[in-house]
Scaffold this active site. Structure first.
Site, PDB file in Angstrom:
ATOM      1  N   GLU A  55       0.795  -1.231   0.000  1.00 46.14           N
ATOM      2  CA  GLU A  55       0.000   0.000   0.000  1.00 46.14           C
ATOM      3  C   GLU A  55       0.830   1.285   0.000  1.00 46.14           C
ATOM      4  O   GLU A  55       0.411   2.283  -0.575  1.00 46.14           O
ATOM      5  CB  GLU A  55      -0.929   0.009   1.237  1.00 46.14           C
ATOM      6  CG  GLU A  55      -2.054  -0.987   1.167  1.00 46.14           C
ATOM      7  CD  GLU A  55      -3.153  -0.548   0.215  1.00 46.14           C
ATOM      8  OE1 GLU A  55      -3.090   0.590  -0.285  1.00 46.14           O
ATOM      9  OE2 GLU A  55      -4.065  -1.339  -0.061  1.00 46.14           O
ATOM     10  N   SER A  96     -31.359 -31.034  49.021  1.00 45.02           N
ATOM     11  CA  SER A  96     -30.485 -31.664  50.022  1.00 45.02           C
ATOM     12  C   SER A  96     -29.056 -31.143  50.001  1.00 45.02           C
ATOM     13  O   SER A  96     -28.193 -31.711  50.686  1.00 45.02           O
ATOM     14  CB  SER A  96     -30.464 -33.186  49.796  1.00 45.02           C
ATOM     15  OG  SER A  96     -31.747 -33.745  49.971  1.00 45.02           O
TER      16      SER A  96
END
Length: 692
Positions: free
Chosen positions: A85, A345
């Protein structure tokens, strides 16, 4: 001389003009700065304890735009990006004159644009201040903005902006979002083929989307790899090899873990962009996979929740608030880890722990499992049958209700609730009720998170820890007394580690307990090793009954699968502390061979029993560290008798009278000692022990 004078005047005028021009440009620059503040609009992120991405949120415009910096990406990708680029990126001031000249010559020679002249700085200018058309005025503005940006930011900061805002098709912006969507990974390590694709896409992101235009994506990647500068950047032969790698043809979902924790993080700090949690990504992924698989088997309208915590630090390392956050039929948006439900329980281990601590029973003590009436309260077992005489060990492993209520009657429900408060857990009682025997069978409300917090004490030698909330809540050890003493904790763990795993589950060396609430509304399972506690709840968020729902059959398999898929290696349960031993029934004191006392020290017949020392037993050798020169206290326990009690060691009274049936004594040294207890009625009991 006149010539020199004219030159000087001209030079001064030129300098003045240049200075004025620069001043004007500087003033214009300050008056119309680039809109860099727009670059701050990025996705909020929720991270795990190690900084890994758990979940990202789209921006207000619906974009996946993850903030990305140079250290976040593969250096090879950066080299390829600059080579393709903007080869002179580090040399120009925002505009590359050579690239502009080359582009102009090609335009004149060919009558069309052959190559662009946009630098990375110019592309950043376009990304943070987009324009509809590609007019000459828009291009000139990019040039100006690029120069302005270069004046304000370093080269690395400019790259950061590009890496965050580059378009990748659809609502994907930035290299991180693209890498996660197309490769399923962070961009810290990319192959040459992957890096080339990420370099190629931003030029024409919609036309080159590999999930929609695979051929165009392949061609664009090839153009990048064929660029000489790129080939030189990646090394000999790498570009050619990369061309043979398939381009991904589908877009993956970005990480979307820990939905409830992530939402809570945003609610707490809505302006923060990065939220650190205590979760571990590997653990969270494993638990959520287990939850999804379990939800498919559970059927419609049922949900489940899971909490996994470090029992030493209090950090929540994994949390699943529901079976599926987006499933309305399961009310998935409700975080069931924070909702009070009946625990069934699951509180029984703490009742037994108190009974062990007070010396009321040992593991091999016999206790009756027969119909019993506690002032009108008649507990029944889950299967409506009774086992007769069983050992305390069997009673807890089988989760028998009558023995648990008998022990709770002896230790006292209020005392159990006080112990819970030591762990900063306050179960919710029904309105206008005081603690009663029903709390032993689930007659209170408790959240899954609080239940796990209680169980951290069982995994941590009796010392509970405060769980964080996974986000900003500070976990840590709790000051004050332990929830239970280490010997009692060891007895509970020794029993629960012997519970048979559910069908098909491997033995993992964990201790665990299950629970089913009244009416089949809640199924629970909580397990722990020497470091981690995992709690599981299954039920309907609307509290409706679910026939056949049980802790052992429904929640326990999820518990074992959760431990297996968490990725955490099992830590062995703590070694027995000093004084912890499982005594055979035949070697127990006569008074401890069968449980027959209530909380007042009365025999079942109502007669007051004489005091009897049940720990240490007669003739026992107790390792308190005498050989290391540092003695630990010895726990003394008795049954029967009338308080207060006076203890004597080798004929010498201990400092204080005690109303408790448990006492600590610190020996002067090793060897034989005689221990005696005298109750308020003058009755005495003695044992001889050897301190090792």
């Amino acid at each position: 001389m006149k010539r020199w004078h004219k030159f000087a005047i001209g030079s001064a005028a030129g300098i003045a003009f240049a200075g004025a021009a620069l001043f004007a440009l500087d003033a214009a620059d300050k008056a119309c700065p680039p809109p860099l503040d727009r670059a701050n609009a990025v996705s909020a992120e929720v991270l795990d304890a190690d900084g890994q991405l758990l979940r990202a949120f789209a921006t207000s415009e619906g974009r996946w735009r993850l903030k990305t910096a140079v250290p976040d990406v593969d250096p090879q990708f950066l080299r390829m990006l600059i080579a393709y680029e903007d080869q002179r990126f580090y040399d120009h001031g925002g505009v590359d004159p050579l690239a502009l000249g080359r582009a102009a010559v090609q335009l004149v020679s060919n009558g069309r644009i052959v190559s662009g002249a946009s630098t990375l700085s110019m592309q950043v200018a376009r990304l943070i201040e987009p324009r509809e058309g590609r007019s000459l005025s828009a291009k000139l503005l990019q040039l100006v903005r690029a120069v302005q940006i270069e004046r304000r930011l370093s080269k690395e900061a400019i790259l950061d902006l590009y890496l965050t805002h580059a378009p990748y098709g659809g609502n994907l912006e930035g290299v991180r979002a693209a890498s996660l969507a197309y490769f399923g990974k962070e961009p810290r390590r990319l192959t040459v083929a992957e890096a080339a694709l990420l370099v190629a896409l931003p030029q024409l992101p919609e036309r080159r989307r590999p999930d929609r235009n695979l051929k165009a994506a392949e061609a664009a990647r090839k153009r990048v790899l064929d660029r000489v500068a790129v080939a030189e950047a990646v090394g000999d032969g790498e570009a050619e090899r990369a061309e043979g790698v398939a381009v991904p043809s589908r877009r993956m979902q970005l990480p979307a873990l820990a939905a409830h924790v992530a939402e809570a993080a945003l609610r707490k700090e809505p302006t923060v962009l990065k939220h650190q949690t205590t979760l571990k990504k590997q653990v969270q992924q494993g638990l959520e996979a287990v939850a999804r698989a379990a939800a498919m088997k559970l059927g419609p309208k049922l949900s489940l929740a899971m909490v996994m915590a470090d029992a030493q630090t209090g950090a929540i390392v994994g949390e699943v608030g529901s079976a599926d956050y987006f499933d309305a039929s399961r009310s998935g948006w409700i975080d069931m880890t924070r909702v009070n439900r009946s625990p069934g329980s699951t509180l029984k281990p703490f009742i037994y722990g108190l009974a062990f601590e007070q010396g009321l029973v040992s593991q091999e003590t016999m206790i009756e499992d027969r119909p019993a009436d506690f002032f009108g309260y008649r507990p029944r077992n889950f299967d409506m049958s009774y086992q007769g005489d069983v050992t305390v060990r069997e009673a807890l492993q089988l989760s028998l209700n009558v023995p648990a209520v008998k022990l709770l009657d002896a230790v006292g429900p209020s005392r159990l609730m006080v112990r819970f408060r030591r762990a900063e857990v306050r179960p919710v009682l029904p309105p206008n009720e005081t603690p009663g025997l029903a709390i032993g069978l689930g007659g209170v409300g408790i959240t899954l998170k609080d239940l796990v917090q209680l169980y951290t004490a069982l995994a941590n030698r009796g010392q509970p820890v405060r769980l964080g909330d996974g986000v900003t809540g500070a976990p840590g050890k709790l000051d004050g007394e332990p929830l239970l003493e280490p010997v009692a904790v060891w007895n509970v763990a020794d029993i629960l580690s012997g519970v048979i795993p559910p069908a098909g589950a491997p033995q993992r060396g964990i201790a665990y307990k299950t629970g089913t609430s009244y009416g089949y509304r809640d199924a629970w399972s909580v397990g722990y090793d020497g470091r981690y506690v995992l709690g599981v709840w299954v039920g309907r968020p609307d509290n409706s009954a679910v026939p056949g729902l049980t802790g052992y059959g429904t929640a326990a398999p999820i518990l074992f699968e959760g431990f297996a898929k968490s990725g955490i290696a099992t830590t062995p349960l703590p070694r027995p502390p000093a004084g912890a031993v499982r005594i055979a029934q035949s070697e127990l004191p006569i008074s401890q061979r069968r449980f027959a006392l209530n909380a007042s020290g009365l025999l079942a017949s109502g007669r007051e029993a004489a005091p009897q020392i049940i720990y240490p037993p007669e003739g026992a050798h107790v390792d308190l560290g005498a050989g290391q020169g540092r003695l630990s206290p010895l726990m003394l326990k008795l049954q029967g008798g009338r308080a207060p009690f006076r203890w004597l060691a080798n004929g010498k009274p201990l400092p204080d009278l005690s109303r408790r049936r448990i006492q600590q004594w610190l020996p002067d040294g090793g060897g034989y000692s005689k221990l005696t207890v005298i109750d308020s009625a003058g009755r005495a009991a003695s044992v001889g022990v050897f301190i090792d």
